[in-house]
Design a protein around this motif. Structure first.
Motif, PDB file in Angstrom:
ATOM      1  N   ALA A  63       0.818  -1.223   0.000  1.00  0.00           N
ATOM      2  CA  ALA A  63       0.000   0.000   0.000  1.00  0.00           C
ATOM      3  C   ALA A  63       0.848   1.268   0.000  1.00  0.00           C
ATOM      4  O   ALA A  63       0.368   2.333  -0.384  1.00  0.00           O
ATOM      5  CB  ALA A  63      -0.939  -0.001   1.205  1.00  0.00           C
ATOM      6  N   SER A  64       2.123   1.145   0.410  1.00  0.00           N
ATOM      7  CA  SER A  64       2.934   2.367   0.552  1.00  0.00           C
ATOM      8  C   SER A  64       4.366   2.131   0.077  1.00  0.00           C
ATOM      9  O   SER A  64       4.761   0.989  -0.199  1.00  0.00           O
ATOM     10  CB  SER A  64       2.961   2.790   2.022  1.00  0.00           C
ATOM     11  N   GLY A  65       5.111   3.214  -0.025  1.00  0.00           N
ATOM     12  CA  GLY A  65       6.564   3.174  -0.211  1.00  0.00           C
ATOM     13  C   GLY A  65       7.067   2.301  -1.343  1.00  0.00           C
ATOM     14  O   GLY A  65       6.574   2.347  -2.471  1.00  0.00           O
ATOM     15  N   ILE A  66       8.059   1.489  -1.009  1.00  0.00           N
ATOM     16  CA  ILE A  66       8.716   0.641  -2.015  1.00  0.00           C
ATOM     17  C   ILE A  66       7.733  -0.373  -2.594  1.00  0.00           C
ATOM     18  O   ILE A  66       7.682  -0.589  -3.816  1.00  0.00           O
ATOM     19  CB  ILE A  66       9.938  -0.071  -1.377  1.00  0.00           C
ATOM     20  N   GLY A  67       6.912  -0.985  -1.743  1.00  0.00           N
ATOM     21  CA  GLY A  67       5.955  -1.995  -2.215  1.00  0.00           C
ATOM     22  C   GLY A  67       4.991  -1.413  -3.236  1.00  0.00           C
ATOM     23  O   GLY A  67       4.657  -2.059  -4.233  1.00  0.00           O
ATOM     24  N   ARG A  68       4.558  -0.194  -2.979  1.00  0.00           N
ATOM     25  CA  ARG A  68       3.622   0.474  -3.898  1.00  0.00           C
ATOM     26  C   ARG A  68       4.278   0.682  -5.268  1.00  0.00           C
ATOM     27  O   ARG A  68       3.681   0.417  -6.316  1.00  0.00           O
ATOM     28  CB  ARG A  68       3.207   1.821  -3.284  1.00  0.00           C
ATOM     29  N   ALA A  69       5.534   1.149  -5.247  1.00  0.00           N
ATOM     30  CA  ALA A  69       6.257   1.375  -6.509  1.00  0.00           C
ATOM     31  C   ALA A  69       6.499   0.050  -7.237  1.00  0.00           C
ATOM     32  O   ALA A  69       6.387  -0.028  -8.468  1.00  0.00           O
ATOM     33  CB  ALA A  69       7.583   2.077  -6.226  1.00  0.00           C
ATOM     34  N   VAL A  70       6.795  -0.993  -6.473  1.00  0.00           N
ATOM     35  CA  VAL A  70       7.015  -2.320  -7.077  1.00  0.00           C
ATOM     36  C   VAL A  70       5.717  -2.786  -7.752  1.00  0.00           C
ATOM     37  O   VAL A  70       5.723  -3.260  -8.896  1.00  0.00           O
ATOM     38  CB  VAL A  70       7.479  -3.342  -5.998  1.00  0.00           C
ATOM     39  N   ALA A  71       4.597  -2.629  -7.043  1.00  0.00           N
ATOM     40  CA  ALA A  71       3.303  -3.068  -7.593  1.00  0.00           C
ATOM     41  C   ALA A  71       3.000  -2.327  -8.901  1.00  0.00           C
ATOM     42  O   ALA A  71       2.607  -2.942  -9.900  1.00  0.00           O
ATOM     43  CB  ALA A  71       2.199  -2.828  -6.563  1.00  0.00           C
ATOM     44  N   LYS A  72       3.188  -1.003  -8.902  1.00  0.00           N
ATOM     45  CA  LYS A  72       2.883  -0.210 -10.110  1.00  0.00           C
ATOM     46  C   LYS A  72       3.787  -0.609 -11.273  1.00  0.00           C
ATOM     47  O   LYS A  72       3.331  -0.763 -12.400  1.00  0.00           O
ATOM     48  CB  LYS A  72       3.110   1.282  -9.809  1.00  0.00           C
ATOM     49  N   THR A  73       5.068  -0.795 -10.957  1.00  0.00           N
ATOM     50  CA  THR A  73       6.033  -1.131 -12.010  1.00  0.00           C
ATOM     51  C   THR A  73       5.708  -2.489 -12.618  1.00  0.00           C
ATOM     52  O   THR A  73       5.709  -2.655 -13.842  1.00  0.00           O
ATOM     53  CB  THR A  73       7.468  -1.121 -11.416  1.00  0.00           C
ATOM     54  N   LEU A  74       5.390  -3.471 -11.765  1.00  0.00           N
ATOM     55  CA  LEU A  74       5.118  -4.813 -12.286  1.00  0.00           C
ATOM     56  C   LEU A  74       3.806  -4.837 -13.069  1.00  0.00           C
ATOM     57  O   LEU A  74       3.681  -5.564 -14.059  1.00  0.00           O
ATOM     58  CB  LEU A  74       5.103  -5.833 -11.137  1.00  0.00           C
ATOM     59  N   ALA A  75       2.841  -4.013 -12.643  1.00  0.00           N
ATOM     60  CA  ALA A  75       1.590  -3.911 -13.417  1.00  0.00           C
ATOM     61  C   ALA A  75       1.876  -3.311 -14.790  1.00  0.00           C
ATOM     62  O   ALA A  75       1.332  -3.760 -15.808  1.00  0.00           O
ATOM     63  CB  ALA A  75       0.570  -3.070 -12.657  1.00  0.00           C
TER      64      ALA A  75
END
Ligand code: NAP
Length: 247
Positions: A14-26
């Motif tokens: 939901a936040s930070g690095i995980g959020r950026a990872v999720a967006k990038t992989l999508a």
């Protein structure tokens, strides 16, 4: 980057690095399962953001330190999609204090959330991925798991343990082609580092050859590479993304 798999679970997305990872992989075309613990609105807004840019996402709530909930979460994903192609163990916390003031609970809580939970995730992923004969896992460790850090004996132990554990999982998974790697971020501008005072931030920045804190996106691209087919011959590796702070 090419991805032969279809879906990914990102913990603490939901936040930070995980959020950026999720967006990038999508953006790379994967269906992203956004795990969160306490921020339903941020998780939903991330899902909306991904869908507005043409991606596919689903939200899944569980606390990674709750073994039954984590196992159930992975089962839900598998029964929905018929596979689990990739896993990013990203959820993590800090609880900094000098060792002489650190209670046992301060130590074990950080180990539980940062290391034991990643063990559960890796174990469950390996079971599914072994049957699929396909899969790749990235664990988000930290520069302090490589160097140690005063005030972080709990956190550095959890992140150092994550590196050793990933190498062991890599050895167990290799016969079936399942890869396990780590990314070790340096200092990245997220809520986790926002807590640092300006003078501490300046002190760290002066020690970073590239003279800035990293962005979550810097980490996300490294994660994507390690999950993707582009790194098909890399396993048990630690990719440092730290602006040169530790070489
Ligand atoms: P962050 O913004 O604080 O994000 C951490 C995320 O993990 C939050 O969304 C948090 O959700 C989630 N989380 C924590 N405990 C959880 C639990 N038990 N179950 C499920 N989710 C949980 O920090 P970040 O900087 O992006 O950190 C992401 C990862 O990178 C962590 O593993 C961290 O150790 C690592 N890292 C960060 C840096 C850095 O400089 N930022 C450097 C090296 C490594 P809640 O808010 O709901 O708790």
């Amino acid at each position: 980057m090419k991805f032969s798999g279809k879906n990914v679970l990102v913990t603490g997305a939901a936040s930070g690095i995980g959020r950026a990872v999720a967006k990038t992989l999508a953006n790379y075309g994967l269906k992203v399962w956004i795990n969160y613990r306490s921020r339903p609105q941020e998780a939903d807004s991330l899902k909306d953001e991904i869908e507005k840019s043409g991606g596919v996402a689903a939200v899944i709530k569980f606390d990674v330190s709750d073994e039954d909930a984590f196992v159930e979460g992975i089962k839900t994903i598998f029964s929905s999609d018929g596979e689990l192609s990739y896993l990013v163990n990203n959820a993590g916390i800090t609880n900094d204090k000098l060792a002489i003031r650190m209670k046992k609970e301060d130590f074990t809580k950080v180990i539980d959330i940062n290391l034991t939970s990643a063990f559960i995730g890796c174990r469950e992923a390996l079971k599914i991925m072994s049957k699929q004969r396909f899969g790749s896992v990235v664990n988000i460790s930290s520069i302090v798991g490589e160097t140690g850090n005063a005030g972080q004996v709990n956190y550095s132990a959890s992140k150092g343990g994550l590196i050793a554990m990933s190498k062991s999982f890599a050895q167990e998974g290799s016969a079936r082609g399942i890869r396990f790697n780590c990314v070790t971020p340096g200092f990245i501008a997220t809520e986790m580092t926002e807590k640092l005072s300006d003078s501490v931030k300046e002190q760290y920045t002066s020690k970073i050859p590239l003279k800035r804190f990293g962005n979550p996106k810097d980490i996300a691209e490294a994660v994507a590479f390690l999950l993707s087919d582009s790194s098909a011959y890399i396993t048990g590796e630690v990719l440092k993304v730290n602006g040169g702070m530790y070489m």
